[in-house]
Enzyme design. Structure first.
Site, PDB file in Angstrom:
ATOM      1  N   ASP A 309      72.250  52.643  -9.634  1.00 38.56           N
ATOM      2  CA  ASP A 309      73.256  52.186  -8.740  1.00 38.56           C
ATOM      3  C   ASP A 309      72.797  50.677  -8.178  1.00 38.56           C
ATOM      4  O   ASP A 309      73.348  50.437  -6.864  1.00 38.56           O
ATOM      5  CB  ASP A 309      73.388  53.111  -7.402  1.00 38.56           C
ATOM      6  CG  ASP A 309      74.175  54.242  -7.908  1.00 38.56           C
ATOM      7  OD1 ASP A 309      74.470  54.743  -9.202  1.00 38.56           O
ATOM      8  OD2 ASP A 309      74.333  55.345  -7.086  1.00 38.56           O
ATOM      9  N   ILE A 310      72.324  49.996  -8.849  1.00 39.96           N
ATOM     10  CA  ILE A 310      72.149  48.561  -8.602  1.00 39.96           C
ATOM     11  C   ILE A 310      72.224  47.640  -9.802  1.00 39.96           C
ATOM     12  O   ILE A 310      72.609  48.070 -10.892  1.00 39.96           O
ATOM     13  CB  ILE A 310      70.604  48.342  -8.239  1.00 39.96           C
ATOM     14  CG1 ILE A 310      69.694  48.581  -9.213  1.00 39.96           C
ATOM     15  CG2 ILE A 310      70.162  48.997  -7.084  1.00 39.96           C
ATOM     16  CD1 ILE A 310      68.312  48.316  -9.246  1.00 39.96           C
TER      17      ILE A 310
END
Length: 645
Positions: A309-310
């Site tokens: 999630d980056i």
């Protein structure tokens, strides 16, 4: 980790769990050669086998019985696991023994039951009862035999002994006085894969501290050995990852760590620095390892660094762009450098630390990419890589896919499975069984962990089936496991089990269970074919009454509390469906007055059934669904006169 980025989908969080690869069941996780063949077949469907969960690799009834006497002698080998001994003692007392007396050595006979746990006495007694000892078993394996006036149990290691005690607690009857009889039994057992557990990694309302403690107890009963701590309400895992914990919060984590250790569950701490980390910064490496050190001091031995999630197209510092460049390959190289430093400067220097784990930014497919190639080539070989399968919510998983994941990532694979998680569709409960994972997959993995629902107590139904699959995938039967989990949660009460089964049936559908309400659907199909209303009315009446039964009788009160809006909706839809059935009967019999009355009333009942909401942590009111596509369709068809003749 996020699913697909849409307005309706917030995503999934990830967490990790780590145990040493030495705990695997053999090379590449395979069962030891001499344990293959007949012992790997599904056990005979005896009453004894049916009572055990997870299903053992091998279980056989003997022709004799034993009696639980008023006084039981307990003989333990040197250094026997204390939690295992405590569990054996409690199981014997729950079976009616009034006194359990520890003895240095004891001979069976003399009118009392003798139980041997580990040591020479246990190994000798196993042989005398026709069972093999622990030689040749993999880590966490155990042997157990009961017959005549003796019980012997022994583990390959301390956890194996604890699991043998868990099995004994299931085998022994529950009585309030001495004299209960137990059938003679031989069990030889081991796990299909080394790592088996739960990831608290979802978005949305987090679990309470009490719920986390309860989940550790549940995991132990089901021979799961990992709990991954990655809750989204802990800002010190992500946004404040560099900052030390306040004392009170660290004390709560220590309570979880202590409970986990006492239950032979590995507490895994997953720190997610990716939102702000500078990969080339010595200061950030020191901040990360310093944070791990504070957790080490309270007993944590398993650590993970999720990097999901980056963005890997945007750096958090100019120095990273200057050093690594741009693109997926650059991101993989930077992440490998950070993880290798943590692995070498912290994990390797702390004796007893488990292998480091990481979550890649590309965690959900098998495509060969520059990012994956960089990780495969540059990440230390002993770091475990976590993967969701083909898709964030993989509907199926095959042996070939698991092998390919190992090849593409170039590292041992720990699957985190996004079932029964419901953070992306919080209108639903996921109460169907674990499904769609082929036999043989666990042998290709370092392990498998399941991401649960926002509702911890309700998650237990699906998690029990996850535990069954990961322990013995070759014997796993999704529907049988589901039924056994229902019986367990119902506390053995038949009326409660029927109610829970009916409720779970209308909360069944998911990515891995695409058919909603299979048992209710079958009853509706029978009615459409034979036109007999009475059997269907009995099914719908049971569904109508199920919520009240569960609220009154279900042992886990939290289950009913968490499921309140779905229970209310279930009752309302069942009431509407019963009237829909009466409408169909009235139409067929030509009773126009009754049909008109019902047509006027049913729409209001359907509106009421749709009115129940789940309120999330932000106060958003989300209408819940139960039996969708089945109950609502039946009601709509009845109103429209579309029912089969």
């Amino acid at each position: 980790m996020h699913r697909t980025r849409t307005a309706a989908t917030t995503g999934l969080a990830v967490a990790l769990a780590v145990l040493p690869l030495a705990g695997m069941t053999g090379p590449s996780g395979a069962a030891p050669a001499h344990e293959s063949g007949g012992d790997r077949a599904r056990p005979t469907a005896t009453a004894t086998a049916a009572a055990l969960s997870p299903v053992p690799q091998s279980v056989h009834d003997r022709s004799d019985h034993l009696t639980v006497t008023r006084t039981v002698a307990l003989v333990a080998g040197p250094g026997t696991d204390a939690p295992a001994l405590a569990l054996v003692t409690r199981a014997l007392k729950d079976a009616g023994a009034e006194r359990v007396v520890r003895a240095g050595h004891a001979a069976a006979g003399g009118g009392r039951l003798t139980v041997y746990v580990d040591g020479a006495g246990a190994e000798r007694t196993l042989e005398e009862l026709g069972a093999r000892g622990t030689a040749g078993l993999p880590a966490e394996g155990y042997a157990l035999a009961a017959g005549r006036d003796r019980i012997a149990l022994a583990g390959k290691d301390a956890t194996g002994t604890y699991y043998a005690a868990q099995t004994l607690s299931q085998l022994l009857p529950h009585r309030t006085r001495p004299g209960a009889r137990m059938r003679g039994t031989v069990v030889r057992d081991w796990p299909a894969t080394a790592l088996r557990g739960v990831i608290e990694g979802f978005y949305g309302t987090p679990w309470s501290h009490a719920a986390r403690l309860d989940q550790l107890d549940f995991a132990a009963r089901h021979k799961m050995n990992i709990y991954v701590y990655s809750p989204k309400d802990d800002a010190y895992l992500r946004e404040k990852w560099r900052d030390p914990y306040p004392a009170a919060q660290l004390n709560r984590i220590q309570e979880l760590v202590d409970r986990a250790r006492a239950r032979h569950v590995e507490f895994t701490y997953a720190l997610s620095p990716g939102l702000s980390v500078c990969y080339s910064s010595d200061a950030d490496v020191k901040a990360l390892t310093a944070k791990f050190a504070t957790l080490w001091d309270i007993g944590v031995r398993t650590f993970a660094v999720p990097l999901d999630d980056i963005s890997y197209t945007k750096w958090n510092c100019a120095a990273d762009k200057a050093k690594f460049g741009t693109g997926g390959g650059a991101a993989g190289t930077a992440q490998a450098q950070l993880l290798n430093r943590v692995n070498r400067e912290f994990i390797a220097r702390h004796r007893g630390a488990r292998p480091l784990q990481m979550v890649p930014t590309e965690y959900y497919d098998l495509k060969a990419t520059p990012y994956k190639a960089a990780l495969a080539a540059k990440l230390d070989a002993d770091v475990l890589v976590e993967w969701t399968g083909v898709g964030v919510l993989a509907p199926t998983m095959t042996v070939a896919q698991a092998k390919q994941a190992r090849q593409v990532f170039g590292h041992p694979i720990l699957v985190w499975d996004n079932y029964p998680v419901n953070d992306y569709v919080s209108k639903r409960l996921m109460l169907g069984p674990f499904n769609g994972r082929a036999p043989g997959v666990p042998a290709q993995l370092a392990g498998l962990t399941a991401n649960p629902m926002i509702q911890p107590a309700a998650s237990k139904l699906a998690l029990a089936t996850v535990a069954d699959y990961t322990w013995n995938d070759r014997a796993y039967d999704a529907r049988a496991s589901w039924g056994a989990a229902i019986e367990e949660l119902a506390g053995g009460d038949a009326r409660t089990a029927r109610a829970l089964r009916a409720f779970a049936d209308v909360n069944y559908t998911s990515a891995i269970n695409p058919h909603q309400a299979p048992e209710l659907s079958a009853a509706l199909d029978r009615f459409r074919k034979d036109g007999r209303a009475r059997p269907l009315d009995a099914v719908l009446s049971g569904l109508r009454d199920a919520p009240g039964v569960l609220r009154d009788r279900l042992p886990d009160r939290d289950f009913a509390r968490e499921s309140a809006p779905w229970l209310d909706a279930t009752r309302a839809w069942a009431v509407a469906a019963r009237d829909a059935l009466r409408l169909i009967v009235a139409d067929r019999s030509g009773d126009g007055a009754t049909a008109r009355q019902l047509r006027a009333r049913i729409p209001g009942l359907a509106t009421k059934a749709k009115s129940y909401v789940y309120v999330d942590m932000k106060g958003k009111r989300i209408p819940v669904v139960v039996g969708d596509g089945v109950l609502d369709t039946f009601v709509a068809d009845a109103l429209a006169g579309r029912s089969a003749q």
